[in-house]
Design a protein around this motif. Structure first.
Motif, PDB file in Angstrom:
ATOM      1  N   GLY A 172      -9.201   7.694  -0.291  1.00 49.24           N
ATOM      2  CA  GLY A 172      -9.745   6.864   0.022  1.00 49.24           C
ATOM      3  C   GLY A 172      -8.847   7.156   1.799  1.00 49.24           C
ATOM      4  O   GLY A 172      -7.918   6.911   2.532  1.00 49.24           O
ATOM      5  N   PRO A 173     -10.189   6.417   2.649  1.00 52.22           N
ATOM      6  CA  PRO A 173      -9.601   6.262   4.464  1.00 52.22           C
ATOM      7  C   PRO A 173      -9.110   5.066   4.425  1.00 52.22           C
ATOM      8  O   PRO A 173      -8.517   5.253   5.856  1.00 52.22           O
ATOM      9  CB  PRO A 173     -11.152   5.766   4.374  1.00 52.22           C
ATOM     10  N   GLU A 174      -8.732   4.479   3.548  1.00 52.56           N
ATOM     11  CA  GLU A 174      -7.430   3.092   3.867  1.00 52.56           C
ATOM     12  C   GLU A 174      -6.231   3.686   3.866  1.00 52.56           C
ATOM     13  O   GLU A 174      -5.047   3.454   4.745  1.00 52.56           O
ATOM     14  CB  GLU A 174      -8.032   2.233   2.579  1.00 52.56           C
ATOM     15  N   ARG A 175      -5.898   4.682   2.869  1.00 53.21           N
ATOM     16  CA  ARG A 175      -4.641   5.143   2.177  1.00 53.21           C
ATOM     17  C   ARG A 175      -4.336   6.733   2.995  1.00 53.21           C
ATOM     18  O   ARG A 175      -2.690   6.848   2.181  1.00 53.21           O
ATOM     19  CB  ARG A 175      -4.294   4.941   0.587  1.00 53.21           C
ATOM     20  N   LEU A 176      -5.287   7.449   3.133  1.00 58.44           N
ATOM     21  CA  LEU A 176      -5.459   8.730   3.948  1.00 58.44           C
ATOM     22  C   LEU A 176      -4.806   8.148   5.182  1.00 58.44           C
ATOM     23  O   LEU A 176      -5.451   8.071   6.121  1.00 58.44           O
ATOM     24  CB  LEU A 176      -6.968   9.713   3.337  1.00 58.44           C
ATOM     25  N   LEU A 199       7.559   0.895   4.722  1.00 54.85           N
ATOM     26  CA  LEU A 199       6.814   1.503   3.930  1.00 54.85           C
ATOM     27  C   LEU A 199       6.567   2.765   2.905  1.00 54.85           C
ATOM     28  O   LEU A 199       7.308   3.390   3.034  1.00 54.85           O
ATOM     29  CB  LEU A 199       5.290   2.238   5.352  1.00 54.85           C
ATOM     30  N   THR A 200       5.568   2.632   1.793  1.00 55.58           N
ATOM     31  CA  THR A 200       5.856   3.849   0.848  1.00 55.58           C
ATOM     32  C   THR A 200       4.366   5.185   1.306  1.00 55.58           C
ATOM     33  O   THR A 200       3.486   4.896   1.644  1.00 55.58           O
ATOM     34  CB  THR A 200       5.416   3.247  -0.530  1.00 55.58           C
ATOM     35  N   LEU A 201       5.625   6.528   2.409  1.00 57.63           N
ATOM     36  CA  LEU A 201       3.916   7.607   1.836  1.00 57.63           C
ATOM     37  C   LEU A 201       4.267   8.781   0.919  1.00 57.63           C
ATOM     38  O   LEU A 201       5.725   9.097   0.685  1.00 57.63           O
ATOM     39  CB  LEU A 201       4.938   7.850   3.822  1.00 57.63           C
ATOM     40  N   LYS A 202       3.570   9.014   0.397  1.00 55.22           N
ATOM     41  CA  LYS A 202       3.271  10.086  -0.270  1.00 55.22           C
ATOM     42  C   LYS A 202       3.160  11.725   0.223  1.00 55.22           C
ATOM     43  O   LYS A 202       2.221  11.729   0.629  1.00 55.22           O
ATOM     44  CB  LYS A 202       2.483   9.808  -1.185  1.00 55.22           C
ATOM     45  N   PRO A 203       3.586  12.761   0.662  1.00 54.68           N
ATOM     46  CA  PRO A 203       2.912  14.022   0.558  1.00 54.68           C
ATOM     47  C   PRO A 203       2.706  14.262  -0.282  1.00 54.68           C
ATOM     48  O   PRO A 203       2.659  14.626  -0.948  1.00 54.68           O
ATOM     49  CB  PRO A 203       4.111  14.515   0.879  1.00 54.68           C
ATOM     50  N   VAL A 204       0.942  15.161   0.047  1.00 54.02           N
ATOM     51  CA  VAL A 204       0.356  15.377  -1.077  1.00 54.02           C
ATOM     52  C   VAL A 204       0.177  17.443  -0.564  1.00 54.02           C
ATOM     53  O   VAL A 204      -0.014  17.151   0.744  1.00 54.02           O
ATOM     54  CB  VAL A 204      -1.316  15.365  -0.722  1.00 54.02           C
ATOM     55  N   SER A 205       0.449  17.854  -1.297  1.00 53.57           N
ATOM     56  CA  SER A 205       0.330  19.228  -1.234  1.00 53.57           C
ATOM     57  C   SER A 205      -0.945  19.659  -1.179  1.00 53.57           C
ATOM     58  O   SER A 205      -1.129  19.837  -2.455  1.00 53.57           O
ATOM     59  CB  SER A 205       1.049  19.731  -2.236  1.00 53.57           C
ATOM     60  N   VAL A 206      -1.334  20.625   0.007  1.00 46.34           N
ATOM     61  CA  VAL A 206      -2.861  21.127   0.499  1.00 46.34           C
ATOM     62  C   VAL A 206      -2.680  21.919   1.181  1.00 46.34           C
ATOM     63  O   VAL A 206      -1.633  22.398   1.640  1.00 46.34           O
ATOM     64  CB  VAL A 206      -3.704  19.538   1.114  1.00 46.34           C
ATOM     65  N   GLY A 207      -3.545  22.692   0.926  1.00 46.88           N
ATOM     66  CA  GLY A 207      -3.785  23.864   1.931  1.00 46.88           C
ATOM     67  C   GLY A 207      -4.626  24.472   3.101  1.00 46.88           C
ATOM     68  O   GLY A 207      -4.168  22.887   3.995  1.00 46.88           O
ATOM     69  N   CYS A 208      -5.157  25.383   3.570  1.00 44.82           N
ATOM     70  CA  CYS A 208      -5.773  24.332   4.767  1.00 44.82           C
ATOM     71  C   CYS A 208      -7.443  24.263   4.594  1.00 44.82           C
ATOM     72  O   CYS A 208      -7.547  23.543   3.821  1.00 44.82           O
ATOM     73  CB  CYS A 208      -6.379  26.522   5.229  1.00 44.82           C
ATOM     74  N   CYS A 209      -6.782  22.771   5.186  1.00 46.56           N
ATOM     75  CA  CYS A 209      -8.220  22.130   5.392  1.00 46.56           C
ATOM     76  C   CYS A 209      -9.805  22.895   6.062  1.00 46.56           C
ATOM     77  O   CYS A 209     -11.090  22.788   5.909  1.00 46.56           O
ATOM     78  CB  CYS A 209      -8.897  20.953   6.497  1.00 46.56           C
ATOM     79  N   THR A 244       1.002  -1.532   0.197  1.00 44.50           N
ATOM     80  CA  THR A 244      -0.150   0.102   0.016  1.00 44.50           C
ATOM     81  C   THR A 244       0.953   1.135   0.197  1.00 44.50           C
ATOM     82  O   THR A 244       1.683   2.002   0.861  1.00 44.50           O
ATOM     83  CB  THR A 244      -0.968   0.189   1.454  1.00 44.50           C
ATOM     84  N   GLU A 245       0.515   2.198  -0.562  1.00 44.73           N
ATOM     85  CA  GLU A 245       1.261   3.529  -0.904  1.00 44.73           C
ATOM     86  C   GLU A 245       0.297   4.361  -0.322  1.00 44.73           C
ATOM     87  O   GLU A 245      -1.472   4.586  -0.722  1.00 44.73           O
ATOM     88  CB  GLU A 245       1.424   4.420  -1.809  1.00 44.73           C
ATOM     89  N   PHE A 246       0.946   4.998   0.709  1.00 43.40           N
ATOM     90  CA  PHE A 246      -0.257   5.935   2.119  1.00 43.40           C
ATOM     91  C   PHE A 246      -0.061   7.300   1.229  1.00 43.40           C
ATOM     92  O   PHE A 246       0.915   7.598   0.377  1.00 43.40           O
ATOM     93  CB  PHE A 246       0.609   6.189   3.326  1.00 43.40           C
ATOM     94  N   ALA A 247      -0.783   8.199   1.642  1.00 44.99           N
ATOM     95  CA  ALA A 247      -0.751   9.611   0.619  1.00 44.99           C
ATOM     96  C   ALA A 247      -0.986  10.466   2.682  1.00 44.99           C
ATOM     97  O   ALA A 247      -1.658  10.285   3.123  1.00 44.99           O
ATOM     98  CB  ALA A 247      -1.858  10.331   0.489  1.00 44.99           C
ATOM     99  N   LEU A 248      -0.044  10.940   2.571  1.00 45.36           N
ATOM    100  CA  LEU A 248       0.059  12.213   3.954  1.00 45.36           C
ATOM    101  C   LEU A 248      -0.533  13.203   3.612  1.00 45.36           C
ATOM    102  O   LEU A 248      -0.994  14.325   2.879  1.00 45.36           O
ATOM    103  CB  LEU A 248       1.546  12.229   4.241  1.00 45.36           C
TER     104      LEU A 248
END
Length: 1013
Positions: A978-982, A936-946, A906-910
């Motif tokens: 999705g909830p499993e990778r996020l 494990l594999t973790l990929k940072p995702v560029s986001v602003g404010c939630c 699984t590749e997780f997203a951070l």
């Protein structure tokens, strides 16, 4: 108690009448006349300040036509207007004491794209980076690349004929303008594009203002052709206002009136739309970062680099480099601009190559690096080293650093700040090194410090001398240096205004153009704007007008700042130091700074806007004789009595009845702040809005009553433990619609989170208990395997499963985890300005944590927004009493700890918390490394404010903005992964996802625990 502050400079009655008539005429945009709204556009990135009478924000060309047509009626024919785009001008081009026409808020539509013919048509308020993000999927970009590209509007670029990096290859904005739609002051719409000269002559026969314009421009540019060619310098950069040379082609067979408007600084009309040519994105790009033993060596080496067929050559001196090292951006670039062992890097050239052919770029780089290696071996040219990168992310990061140079210089310590007034000189590149040596000698003769960076390939260097304009003698020096730089650039065949326009430097125009050509400029101005009503005083005045040009001696921000006591300025330096560079206007949805600015597009609701309001609020208090620091200290040490409460009741009643007080306008802007502190990390000046916001709120509520929701939020750390004793009972009531409505209408609080069931105590069932005596008795070996977990109110009472999982993970890693007793942190109190209460809370927590610090055991915290309070707000509030305790975040502690190696596909997203990744820029990379250690594999995702930011998203007045912020950059990756990778690090972020999507994402700790299990 602070006094009531009456707004100064009441509006002219005719302006008030005009705004009312404008709405009645069908104007669909916004009209703002509040003191705060006018102050927000009274400054830019220059040293000047001018308070307008009103701000008009049109939605489209029709609005501009309605406005200008109404302005022609006899009642309003005396009113004057100045167009404004991104508001980042360095010379006051868009500042005015009249009416500002701001095209940046609404006119952001990309209207038409023709990929086959390679052009795009846009409204004037479209932001440069916004346009390029739109074009990127098609393989194109709009070429002029300026440092303010993430907030500069196309209209602003047109009006200043902006260029920037790579202009030797890509040219200036005017080289890419195919057509313009400009609304004239008389309401006519002028459509301009390249045409045969005979067609222009035909248009000159029209019996209206458009015919008059064509007639005058044809006459001036044809009859004065020889004078124009003899006077205009042979430079890559243009001088702005007006481009008489390029209206005609070489044989005078073609005519383009757009060239007069491009670079006119808004003095001829209101550019509403632009048709632009677009450039294919090069497939291959490379940067060579060349390091030098001196800045002079870097300058003298630039002609060689241009000859080596570089696309662009950017330079930075050691002062700018050293400031970059202290900024959030440095962690992204330090590996690509590493120091050379045994050498001191005092200059840097950033050399770019890009091509369509891979063999071509590798061949060019090979030839260049061979020559660099030879120079280093022979110790020639001051070259001490270089680094090459083809990595796109690294290249973007390096250019981000370069683009922040302007702002970084403003963060220089002390009262003397590098200022923009003579900082865009342009000379022929072959003269640049000698010119700069003489320029430096000039500044040295005045004993000034300065920073230098710029586009050496084009002969443009940005030089910002450090002055304190609150000192009358140094203010005089600005005039002296300006005059000297004008003469110096002329000596070397150049211009003082090579890139950033004239603005308040327009007074130097007549000397440069000469009487004959300047007269032609004035005649052209008269054809467009005979009564000097459009950005008056800039570039030139109409022919036969008695009006004056603006001057470098114009009104400056420092004139207002000097009215504030030095002690107050030093105490509120975060707001006073804002230099208006406008990085907080950043359009990028994935950038944390500034969420309220992005969602409202209101300049008041930006760090720059709030800093300006705070500065004026402090000044007005001083004018009323208020010692703001003494008042603040009194509020921190003494409670207000019954008489003060009675006065608050009367003042609050008066507020409800409409009593004016400038403090209300400041509070409105402060309430829109999410207190995320992204500005404190990302702003190059480190404007820290949450800090001075909290201080303002404390002072404001010494005069006015607080709303009930403030007490609810401030006391959440005390009420949550009590409510958690009966969570099912409390949750039952919170789910009832009548309770929800009561909370919304009675307190202004919505979507109240539910308490954890089972509770934390039930989940851990007596394990991990705190026993100070037992901890004090641990052996050295036991201490190495013992950690303390610091509780926070949000995870402990609303997300108990995360705390339990964290304890379980620590145990699985072989550590004895101890859960410390819950103690309030104080952040909610600080956010709402309960600073007296916060100081007490902080002192209690600090005393306890300092006691534990003596044990020598690591203390860990889960939520960054609270842990960082221990490091920042505790230090500012307690000073030496804060002690030396340290609380680490989980990722900081785990970074150097061994982890069991596991393999999982699984590749997780951070998605990281705004506060965390701006205060701790290595956060995402550290989590990535931790996961990598575990296989494990973790990929940072560029986001602003939630959009949640603590309790901001639960406040009724902010809930729509909160949801809109989530839609900007969060919903898409949340639904994609999705909830499993996020994985999400912030409690408030996880809560927002659950509220708006339904599934609550996990913390990275929980994913690690699951993988290890």
């Amino acid at each position: 108690m602070i006094p009531k502050l009456n707004p100064e400079l009441a509006l002219d009655a005719s302006v008030v009448a005009f705004t009312k008539a404008l709405l009645n005429a069908g104007f669909t945009g916004d009209i703002e006349t509040s003191y705060a709204s006018r102050l927000a556009v009274a400054t830019d990135n220059s040293v000047y300040q001018a308070l307008p009478q009103a701000v008009v924000l049109p939605r489209n060309t029709d609005d501009l036509v309605i406005m200008t047509s109404l302005a022609q009626t006899s009642s309003f024919s005396h009113l004057k207007f100045s167009p404004r785009g991104g508001g980042t001008g360095t010379n006051g081009q868009a500042l005015t004491e009249h009416i500002v026409v701001d095209l940046s808020r609404h006119m952001r539509q990309i209207l038409e794209l023709n990929v086959q013919e390679r052009w795009v048509r846009v409204q004037a308020g479209v932001i440069k980076d916004q346009l390029n993000a739109f074009l990127k999927p098609y393989g194109f970009f709009f070429a002029p690349d300026l440092s303010t590209s993430n907030r500069a509007t196309i209209g602003g670029m047109v009006n200043t004929d902006a260029s920037g990096q790579g202009s030797l290859v890509y040219g200036k904005t005017s080289d890419h303008v195919l057509a313009l739609k400009t609304v004239l002051i008389d309401g006519n719409v002028l459509n301009t594009h390249k045409m045969p000269t005979y067609e222009a002559e035909h248009r000159a026969e029209q019996p209206n203002s458009i015919g008059r314009i064509y007639q005058q421009v044809l006459r001036s540019c044809r009859e004065k052709r020889s004078d124009i060619l003899a006077t205009f310098p042979r430079l890559n950069r243009f001088l702005t206002g007006y481009d008489l040379e390029h209206v005609f082609n070489d044989d005078l067979s073609e005519f383009d009136l757009s060239r007069i408007i491009t670079g006119s600084e808004g003095s001829l009309g209101f550019v509403a739309e632009a048709k632009l040519n677009i450039t294919p994105i090069a497939k291959f790009k490379c940067l060579v970062n060349i390091k030098y033993d001196s800045f002079e060596s870097a300058l003298r080496n630039s002609p060689f680099l241009v000859a080596a067929e570089a696309t662009s050559v950017e330079t930075m001196d050691s002062k700018v480099l050293n400031l970059a090292r202290t900024d959030i951006v440095w962690h992204q670039v330090k590996d690509f601009i590493a120091d050379v062992p045994g050498k001191t890097m005092l200059g840097l050239n950033i050399v770019e190559y890009n091509t369509e052919d891979e063999h071509e770029i590798t061949d060019k780089i090979a030839r260049l690096t061979a020559r660099l290696d030879a120079a280093i071996a022979a110790e020639e040219g001051g070259i001490i080293g270089y680094q090459v990168t083809y990595d796109a992310a690294a290249i973007n990061a390096i250019y981000t650093m370069r683009k922040k140079s302007v702002g970084l210089l403003g963060n220089t310590p002390g009262s003397q700040k590098p200022l923009a007034f003579a900082e865009d000189t342009a000379v022929p590149p072959e003269n640049l090194a000698d010119f700069i040596l003489e320029f430096r000698a000039l500044l040295d003769s005045h004993g000034l410090h300065y920073g230098m960076f710029g586009h050496v390939d084009a002969g443009v260097l940005h030089v910002r001398p450090a002055l304190d304009l609150c000192d009358p003698e140094q203010e005089k020096l600005l005039r002296v240096i300006s005059d000297q730089v004008v003469a110096l650039t002329a000596k070397y065949g150049g211009l003082m205004w090579g890139e950033h326009g004239k603005g308040y430097r327009s007074e130097y125009g007549p000397a440069f153009f000469g009487d004959a050509l300047f007269t032609e400029l004035r005649k052209i101005k008269a054809a467009f704007d005979p009564r000097n009503r459009v950005n008056p005083g800039k570039i030139c005045t109409p022919w036969q007008s008695a009006d004056s040009l603006v001057s470098v001696d114009g009104p400056k921000r420092a004139w207002f700042d000097k009215q504030i006591p030095v002690a107050v300025k030093n105490s509120f330096d975060s707001s006073l130091n804002c230099n208006g560079n406008g990085l907080c206007f950043n359009y990028e949805e994935s950038s944390p700074m500034c969420p309220s600015s992005k969602i409202t597009k209101d300049r008041r609701h930006s760090p720059k806007g709030r800093a300006g309001l705070m500065r004026e609020w402090l000044r007005l208090n001083e004018q009323q004789g208020v010692d703001i620091l003494a008042t603040e200290q009194q509020l921190l040490t003494q409670s207000q009595g019954m008489s003060a409460l009675w006065q608050k009741l009367k003042n609050s009643w008066g507020k409800r009845q409409g009593d004016a007080d400038f403090s209300h306008e400041v509070k409105e802007a402060m309430e829109g702040c999410l207190a995320c502190k992204a500005c404190a990390g990302q702003c190059p000046i480190k404007v820290d809005v949450p800090s001075f916001r909290a201080r303002f709120l404390q002072l404001y509520h010494s005069r006015y009553l607080r709303p009930a929701k403030d007490y609810v939020v401030a006391n959440i750390e005390r009420t949550a433990p009590l409510l958690a004793k009966a969570p099912k009972f409390v949750n039952f009531f919170l789910r009832q619609s009548v309770v929800q409505k009561s909370l919304a209408h009675g307190i202004g609080y919505v979507d109240t989170p539910l308490l954890s069931v089972p509770t934390l105590a039930e989940r851990i069932a007596g394990h991990y208990a705190f026993d100070l005596a037992a901890l004090q008795g641990l052996s050295a070996t036991q201490r190495e395997k013992t950690v303390l977990l610091v509780q926070d109110p949000f995870t402990s009472f609303y997300e108990a499963e995360l705390v339990a999982d964290t304890l379980a993970l620590l145990e699985r890693l072989g550590y004895q985890a101890v859960l410390l007793p819950f103690l309030p942190n104080g952040k909610p109190q600080h956010v709402k300005g309960f600073l007296r209460e916060f100081a007490k809370t902080a002192k209690t927590a600090a005393d306890f944590l300092n006691q534990l610090q003596q044990l020598g055991l690591p203390m860990l915290g889960l939520d960054a927004s609270l842990v960082l309070v221990y490091r920042d707000e505790y230090q500012k509030t307690l000073g030496a009493e804060r002690g030396d305790f340290q609380v680490q975040l989980l990722h900081e502690w785990l970074a150097d700890k061994p982890l069991p190696a596991i393999s999982q596909p699984t590749e997780f997203a951070l998605l990281a918390h705004c506060t965390e990744k701006t205060a701790l820029p290595a956060t995402e990379k550290t989590w990535q490394q931790i996961f990598s250690k575990a296989g494990l594999t973790l990929k940072p995702v560029s986001v602003g404010c939630c959009g949640m930011a603590g309790t901001y998203g639960h406040e009724l007045q902010q809930v729509e903005n909160s949801k809109a912020l989530f839609e900007l950059s969060w919903r898409k990756p949340v639904e994609h992964y999705g909830p499993e990778r996020l994985l999400v690090t912030g409690f408030s972020c996880r809560s927002q996802v659950k509220r708006l999507v339904g599934d609550k994402p996990r913390h990275p700790i929980q994913a690690l625990l699951h993988a290890l299990s």
